[in-house]
Scaffold this motif. Structure first.
Motif, PDB file in Angstrom:
ATOM      1  N   HIS A 138     -18.581  -0.324 -13.014  1.00  0.00           N
ATOM      2  CA  HIS A 138     -17.374  -0.607 -12.223  1.00  0.00           C
ATOM      3  C   HIS A 138     -17.165  -2.109 -12.050  1.00  0.00           C
ATOM      4  O   HIS A 138     -18.039  -2.910 -12.376  1.00  0.00           O
ATOM      5  N   ASP A 140     -16.060  -4.549  -8.700  1.00  0.00           N
ATOM      6  CA  ASP A 140     -15.850  -4.414  -7.253  1.00  0.00           C
ATOM      7  C   ASP A 140     -14.370  -4.565  -6.925  1.00  0.00           C
ATOM      8  O   ASP A 140     -13.880  -3.973  -5.967  1.00  0.00           O
ATOM      9  N   LYS A 148     -21.345 -12.099  -4.983  1.00  0.00           N
ATOM     10  CA  LYS A 148     -22.404 -11.342  -4.327  1.00  0.00           C
ATOM     11  C   LYS A 148     -23.750 -12.005  -4.599  1.00  0.00           C
ATOM     12  O   LYS A 148     -24.006 -12.425  -5.731  1.00  0.00           O
ATOM     13  N   HIS A 226     -20.192  -4.163 -14.043  1.00  0.00           N
ATOM     14  CA  HIS A 226     -21.611  -4.108 -13.683  1.00  0.00           C
ATOM     15  C   HIS A 226     -21.998  -2.741 -13.151  1.00  0.00           C
ATOM     16  O   HIS A 226     -21.149  -1.909 -12.838  1.00  0.00           O
TER      17      HIS A 226
END
Ligand SMILES: [Fe+2]
Length: 257
Positions: A138, A140, A148, A226
Motif C-alpha cells: 500500500h 499511506d 515515518k 511498502h
C-alpha cells in the motif's frame, strides 16, 4: 477525469509542501537524510538504539500487550498486536517519540514543524496466513508525501517481517507514469501482489527488504509502495512514529489509550 484530478492534486501538494519547507527554514544537519528520502524514499541508520535500550523497549511492549490493560489492536490473523499512542501512557516511549532528530527530518521533508502524531509499538508473530505488518502492499497516501520513523527493536531478517519498500515509487513522476501506463488506477493506494508484480516488471523497479539489527532506524516516505513482509518465522518488535500536519485523523481516535 480521475487521471486529471490526480495530476492536479499532485501539483497542489507540491506547491503547498514547497511553501511549507521554505517557511520551515534550512536544515543542513539532516541534509543527507532528506536527500535520500527525496530521491529514494528510504534512509537507514544502523545502531540508533543500543541493545540494552531495545531490550528495555521489548520488555515494556510485552507488558503493555500481555498485561498492561491498555487498548491493544490485533489483526485478523492474530499475528500483529499493536499499542497505538503508547507514548501517552509510558514516559519512556514519549521520550523516544519526542526525539528532535526525527522532527528535523520531518520539517526538512514535509515542512511540518508542529506536528500532531503518536508512537505505535508493535509486536508481530508468525501465524498462519499472516499478511505482515500493514496488511499488504500500500501507500499511506496516494498523493501526500509522508514521513515515518521506524525503529527495529530486535534483529530483523528476511523471515521475520522486514519493512519492504519500492525505492523511488514515492516520486510524483513515477506515480503519474503508473496511471498513464494503466498499471495502477488514479488515487489507488492498496495493491494486490499481482499488481505489484506487474508494476515491478513495467518499471524495472525492485523490492528493497530492510534487513537490520536491533536498534536500526528506518526513515521512509510512506507515500511510496511498502509493506511489512509476511512472517515465515520468528517475531518482530518495532516502533513507528506517526506525524500529521493537521489534526490526528478521526479513525485513529478509537485507538487511543
Ligand atoms: Fe503503511
Amino acid at each position: 477525469m480521475a487521471f486529471l484530478i490526480s495530476i492536479l492534486k499532485e501539483i497542489a501538494e507540491l506547491m503547498l509542501r514547497k511553501f511549507r519547507i521554505i517557511k520551515a527554514g534550512n536544515k543542513p544537519e539532516v541534509h543527507v537524510e532528506s536527500q535520500a528520502l527525496k530521491k529514494e524514499g528510504l534512509y537507514v541508520r544502523p545502531d540508533f538504539l543500543s541493545k540494552e535500550e531495545c531490550e528495555g523497549f521489548r520488555e515494556a511492549i510485552d507488558f503493555h500487550i500481555d498485561g498492561g490493560g491498555g487498548n491493544v489492536w490485533v489483526d485478523e490473523a492474530g499475528a500483529d498486536q499493536r499499542v497505538y499512542f503508547i507514548n501517552d501512557i509510558d514516559e519512556k516511549f514519549q521520550n523516544f517519540y519526542e526525539t528532535s532528530y526525527f522532527r528535523d527530518v520531518l520539517a526538512a521533508c514535509t515542512g511540518t514543524t508542529s506536528p500532531s502524531g503518536m508512537l505505535l509499538a508493535a509486536r508481530i508473530n508468525c501465524k498462519d496466513n499472516n499478511k505482515g505488518s500493514g496488511g499488504g502492499w500500500h501507500r499511506d497516501s496516494p498523493v501526500t508525501h509522508q514521513f515515518k520513523a521506524i525503529c527495529y527493536l530486535n534483529d530483523v531478517e528476511e523471515e521475520n517481517g522486514p519493512f519492504q519498500f519500492v525505492k523511488r515509487s514515492q516520486r510524483k513522476w513515477e506515480v503519474i507514469k503508473c496511471y498513464v501506463r494503466g498499471v495502477f488506477k488514479p488515487g489507488q493506494y492498496r495493491f494486490t501482489d499481482e499488481e505489484i508484480d506487474r508494476y515491478l516488471l513495467e518499471t524495472g523497479s525492485e523490492i528493497s527488504s530492510v534487513i537490520g539489527k536491533a536498534g536500526s532506524l528506518v526513515f521512509a516516505d510512506t507515500k511510496g509502495v511498502h509493506r511489512g513482509k509476511p512472517l515465515s518465522g520468528g517475531v518482530r518488535y518495532v516502533l513507528f512514529c506517526y506525524f500529521w500536519h493537521g489534526d490526528i485523523p478521526p479513525h485513529f481516535q478509537k485507538l487511543r489509550q
